[in-house]
Write a protein that holds these residues in place. Structure first.
Motif, PDB file in Angstrom:
ATOM      1  N   PHE A 287       0.835  -1.203   0.000  1.00 24.92           N
ATOM      2  CA  PHE A 287       0.000   0.000   0.000  1.00 24.92           C
ATOM      3  C   PHE A 287       0.871   1.255   0.000  1.00 24.92           C
ATOM      4  CE2 PHE A 287      -2.269   3.357   2.374  1.00 24.92           C
ATOM      5  CZ  PHE A 287      -3.339   3.550   1.504  1.00 24.92           C
ATOM      6  N   GLU A 288       1.907   1.282   0.845  1.00 29.43           N
ATOM      7  CA  GLU A 288       2.814   2.430   0.874  1.00 29.43           C
ATOM      8  C   GLU A 288       3.479   2.642  -0.482  1.00 29.43           C
ATOM      9  OE1 GLU A 288       4.693   3.206   5.215  1.00 29.43           O
ATOM     10  OE2 GLU A 288       5.348   1.361   4.230  1.00 29.43           O
ATOM     11  N   THR A 289       3.808   1.544  -1.157  1.00 28.24           N
ATOM     12  CA  THR A 289       4.494   1.636  -2.439  1.00 28.24           C
ATOM     13  C   THR A 289       3.595   2.205  -3.523  1.00 28.24           C
ATOM     14  OG1 THR A 289       5.899  -0.245  -1.876  1.00 28.24           O
ATOM     15  CG2 THR A 289       5.699   0.311  -4.218  1.00 28.24           C
ATOM     16  N   ILE A 290       2.334   1.818  -3.527  1.00 26.72           N
ATOM     17  CA  ILE A 290       1.459   2.145  -4.645  1.00 26.72           C
ATOM     18  C   ILE A 290       0.773   3.497  -4.490  1.00 26.72           C
ATOM     19  CG2 ILE A 290      -0.775   1.231  -3.858  1.00 26.72           C
ATOM     20  CD1 ILE A 290       0.996   0.679  -7.261  1.00 26.72           C
ATOM     21  N   THR A 379      10.368  -1.588 -14.159  1.00 27.27           N
ATOM     22  CA  THR A 379      10.950  -2.211 -12.977  1.00 27.27           C
ATOM     23  C   THR A 379      10.351  -1.616 -11.718  1.00 27.27           C
ATOM     24  OG1 THR A 379      12.742  -0.608 -12.826  1.00 27.27           O
ATOM     25  CG2 THR A 379      13.118  -2.544 -14.208  1.00 27.27           C
ATOM     26  N   PHE A 380      10.600  -2.293 -10.620  1.00 27.17           N
ATOM     27  CA  PHE A 380      10.136  -1.811  -9.319  1.00 27.17           C
ATOM     28  C   PHE A 380      10.695  -0.414  -9.020  1.00 27.17           C
ATOM     29  CE2 PHE A 380      11.491  -2.006  -4.678  1.00 27.17           C
ATOM     30  CZ  PHE A 380      10.342  -1.401  -4.228  1.00 27.17           C
ATOM     31  N   ILE A 473       3.236  -5.585  -6.028  1.00 29.83           N
ATOM     32  CA  ILE A 473       2.235  -4.585  -6.412  1.00 29.83           C
ATOM     33  C   ILE A 473       2.702  -3.777  -7.617  1.00 29.83           C
ATOM     34  CG2 ILE A 473       3.041  -2.714  -4.917  1.00 29.83           C
ATOM     35  CD1 ILE A 473      -0.622  -3.734  -5.569  1.00 29.83           C
ATOM     36  N   SER A 474       4.010  -3.508  -7.711  1.00 23.85           N
ATOM     37  CA  SER A 474       4.494  -2.709  -8.837  1.00 23.85           C
ATOM     38  C   SER A 474       4.299  -3.446 -10.159  1.00 23.85           C
ATOM     39  CB  SER A 474       5.961  -2.333  -8.638  1.00 23.85           C
ATOM     40  OG  SER A 474       6.778  -3.491  -8.606  1.00 23.85           O
ATOM     41  N   GLY A 481      -3.264  -3.168 -13.818  1.00 26.81           N
ATOM     42  CA  GLY A 481      -4.055  -2.074 -13.279  1.00 26.81           C
ATOM     43  C   GLY A 481      -4.559  -2.312 -11.865  1.00 26.81           C
ATOM     44  N   PRO A 482      -5.193  -1.291 -11.272  1.00 26.44           N
ATOM     45  CA  PRO A 482      -5.631  -1.372  -9.872  1.00 26.44           C
ATOM     46  C   PRO A 482      -6.737  -2.390  -9.623  1.00 26.44           C
ATOM     47  CG  PRO A 482      -6.454   0.637 -10.914  1.00 26.44           C
ATOM     48  CD  PRO A 482      -5.491   0.029 -11.867  1.00 26.44           C
ATOM     49  N   ARG A 483      -7.568  -2.657 -10.634  1.00 24.33           N
ATOM     50  CA  ARG A 483      -8.658  -3.617 -10.403  1.00 24.33           C
ATOM     51  C   ARG A 483      -8.100  -5.003 -10.094  1.00 24.33           C
ATOM     52  NH1 ARG A 483     -13.318  -3.406 -14.624  1.00 24.33           N
ATOM     53  NH2 ARG A 483     -14.013  -1.778 -13.190  1.00 24.33           N
ATOM     54  N   TRP A 484      -7.153  -5.469 -10.900  1.00 21.26           N
ATOM     55  CA  TRP A 484      -6.540  -6.769 -10.642  1.00 21.26           C
ATOM     56  C   TRP A 484      -5.689  -6.736  -9.388  1.00 21.26           C
ATOM     57  CZ3 TRP A 484      -6.968 -11.647 -12.106  1.00 21.26           C
ATOM     58  CH2 TRP A 484      -7.674 -11.955 -13.263  1.00 21.26           C
TER      59      TRP A 484
END
Length: 542
Positions: A287-290, A379-380, A473-474, A481-484
């Motif tokens: 969550f923090e990453t995205i 990449t991440f 998550i990256s 996308g965010p849905r998946w």
């Protein structure tokens, strides 16, 4: 045990301690009581300093890496970020095992000394003529290795508190850790006033600027921490009722054999708690990453706006987390840690469910610099690179909106700002609740036996989560996308809730009897009752 006017953190825990009671008979001396709580509070400060040392440089890593080594790219940035957690994951079991057999001052002082030296190395990575990026990689990895003492800190606090004190102490430890993560970037912002040039001490080739001043402060705090540990920390261990225990960690020489309560630790509960803790850290790390990529894509924020607004949001979540840590103390006395952990996971699931895109409004598309519609091999490091953009680049923010290279931008509805803020608030409630209760349940399952190695494995699982969460998550967010991405997170949380339901009855404090032995005891009790009922009411006279 408690003196008049003590606060909630130190209150007696297992029944009323009134004169004549069993608990009153095992009261500790006033001197031991004060020494025990001074030592615990020194370790609260150790946790705070460790968190500040990590977060105080996190916003400046990318511009500093670009400055010292032009060959460094975004993919290498990902390795630099991951090196901290990798170092911590390796060191945690080592320091935990060390603390089981030697005074805990030893691994604490050695680990902090490693962090101090690593911070000094970070301040000098501009000196070599080449390969500067590798020196930064080593420096961050060694800082993470020194941070492996988190296992020792939590093991000490778990062993130095009685059963009911433990939830308050673990909550305070987590609150100090969260406060360090909040204040670290604040200190970094203050040091930004020094500028990139700063001042140079030519005699020792030391540059003091906005990049090196934070790590020098971290080194100073480490030295201060070592002094406090050497002068004030004493070895203490009490059992679940608050009785003083003799153990190998005591500094006083003793020829007596160290004795611990007999009984088997429930290894299933230990493994399950490690998995639960991994998932909790995994979810919050991703969550923090995205947060920054998501808000820039959905709301067309510039890099400057994203760093400012998301910084405010994360700071607010940090304050919210501290309040939750304090509230868990009171609530756990009424409903227990297992119920709080279950409720926290449900709240986290609701938060990520709210994050799922709905409706028919789509995000703004970046049409500038259009090349093709293919999805790049991002990449991440490239995904989170905007977190480290220098404020000096404000004049060249570039296009805003959802990148055209991300094909899902065309057919995935946007996540409204109110929707995002609501989800963030719920996740900010669920995560600290799960974090502190999983730690507390783990220490209770282990009981009064030495917890160094076990706490080391728990810390290592958390480090692994902080490595894998951002990578997961990256990649999913960029490709699908965010849905998946958030649907998969919801599925992971559901599986975790199911796991908690399976092991719910096993997450109980350590007992000297195994479940099989307790069952045999109940059988013998029923057998004795049956014999008494079948016995004649009176015996014949002789």
């Amino acid at each position: 045990m408690a003196s008049p006017g003590i606060d909630t953190e130190q209150e007696p825990l297992l029944g009323d301690r009134t004169p004549g009671s069993r608990e009153w008979d095992i009261i500790e001396t006033e001197e031991h009581y004060k020494s025990r709580w001074i030592s615990i509070r020194i370790l609260y400060l150790t946790m705070f300093f460790s968190s500040v040392g990590f977060s105080i440089v996190i916003m400046s890593i990318w511009p500093y890496l670009q400055k010292i080594d032009q060959t460094a790219d975004a993919s290498f940035l990902g390795w630099v970020i991951a090196s901290f957690s990798l170092g911590q994951m390796v060191a945690s079991p080592v320091f935990g095992l060390w603390s089981n057999y030697r005074p805990r001052k030893e691994p604490l002082i050695v680990s902090i000394f490693i962090s101090v030296m690593a911070n000094c190395l970070y301040a000098y990575i501009h000196v070599p003529a080449s390969h500067n990026k590798y020196y930064m990689l080593v420096a961050r990895g060694l800082v993470g290795f020194g941070a492996g003492n988190v296992a020792v800190v939590r093991s000490y606090i778990a062993g130095a508190t009685s059963l009911q004190e433990r939830i308050s102490s673990m909550a305070n430890t987590s609150a100090c850790q969260a406060l360090g993560f909040i204040l670290g970037p604040v200190f970094q912002t203050c040091f930004a006033l020094i500028g990139e040039k700063g001042v140079t001490w030519d005699a020792i080739k030391l540059q003091i600027n906005m990049y090196t001043a934070p790590v020098l402060l971290g080194a100073f705090l480490g030295v201060l921490n070592i002094i406090l540990i050497l002068t004030l920390l004493r070895e203490h261990r009490v059992d679940d009722s608050g009785r003083q225990c003799k153990n190998v960690n005591f500094e006083e020489a003793s020829t007596d054999e160290v004795q611990f309560p007999q009984g088997n630790i429930d290894q299933v509960a230990v493994l399950a708690t490690n998995v639960l803790f991994f998932v909790v850290l995994f979810i919050f790390a991703l969550f923090e990453t995205i947060v920054t990529p998501l808000t820039m894509d959905m709301y067309a924020w510039t890099r400057k706006q994203a760093v400012l607004y998301d910084g405010i949001i994360l700071a607010a979540l940090g304050v919210e987390a501290i309040l939750i840590f304090m509230g868990v103390k009171l609530l756990s006395k009424k409903i227990g840690e297992r119920a709080i952990l279950l409720g926290g996971l449900i709240v986290v699931w609701v938060g990520f469910f709210i994050l799922l895109p709905w409706g028919n409004q789509f995000p703004k598309i970046q049409w500038e610099e259009l090349h093709n519609n293919s999805i790049p091999n991002t990449t991440f490091g490239e995904i989170i690179i905007t977190l480290w953009k220098s404020p000096r680049e404000d004049h060249n923010e570039g296009p805003t909106g959802c990148p055209i290279e991300q094909a899902w931008c065309f057919y995935t509805p946007m996540i409204h700002l109110a929707q995002f803020l609501t989800a963030a608030m719920l996740i900010g409630v669920g995560y600290p609740s799960c974090n502190v209760t999983s730690y507390t349940l783990y220490s209770k399952v282990l009981g009064p036996k030495p917890q160094g190695v076990y706490m080391g494995w728990l810390t290592a699982s958390g480090s692994a989560a902080r490595i894998l969460g951002p990578v997961f998550i990256s990649q999913v967010y960029t490709s699908w996308g965010p849905r998946w991405a958030f649907s998969l997170v919801c599925g992971i949380v559901v599986l975790t809730i199911m796991l908690l339901g399976v092991v719910y009855r096993r997450l109980v404090p350590f007992s000297r009897e195994t479940e099989h032995e307790r069952g045999r005891g109940r059988e013998r009790g029923r057998h004795r009752i049956g014999n008494r009922l079948q016995a004649p009411s009176h015996q014949p006279r002789a």
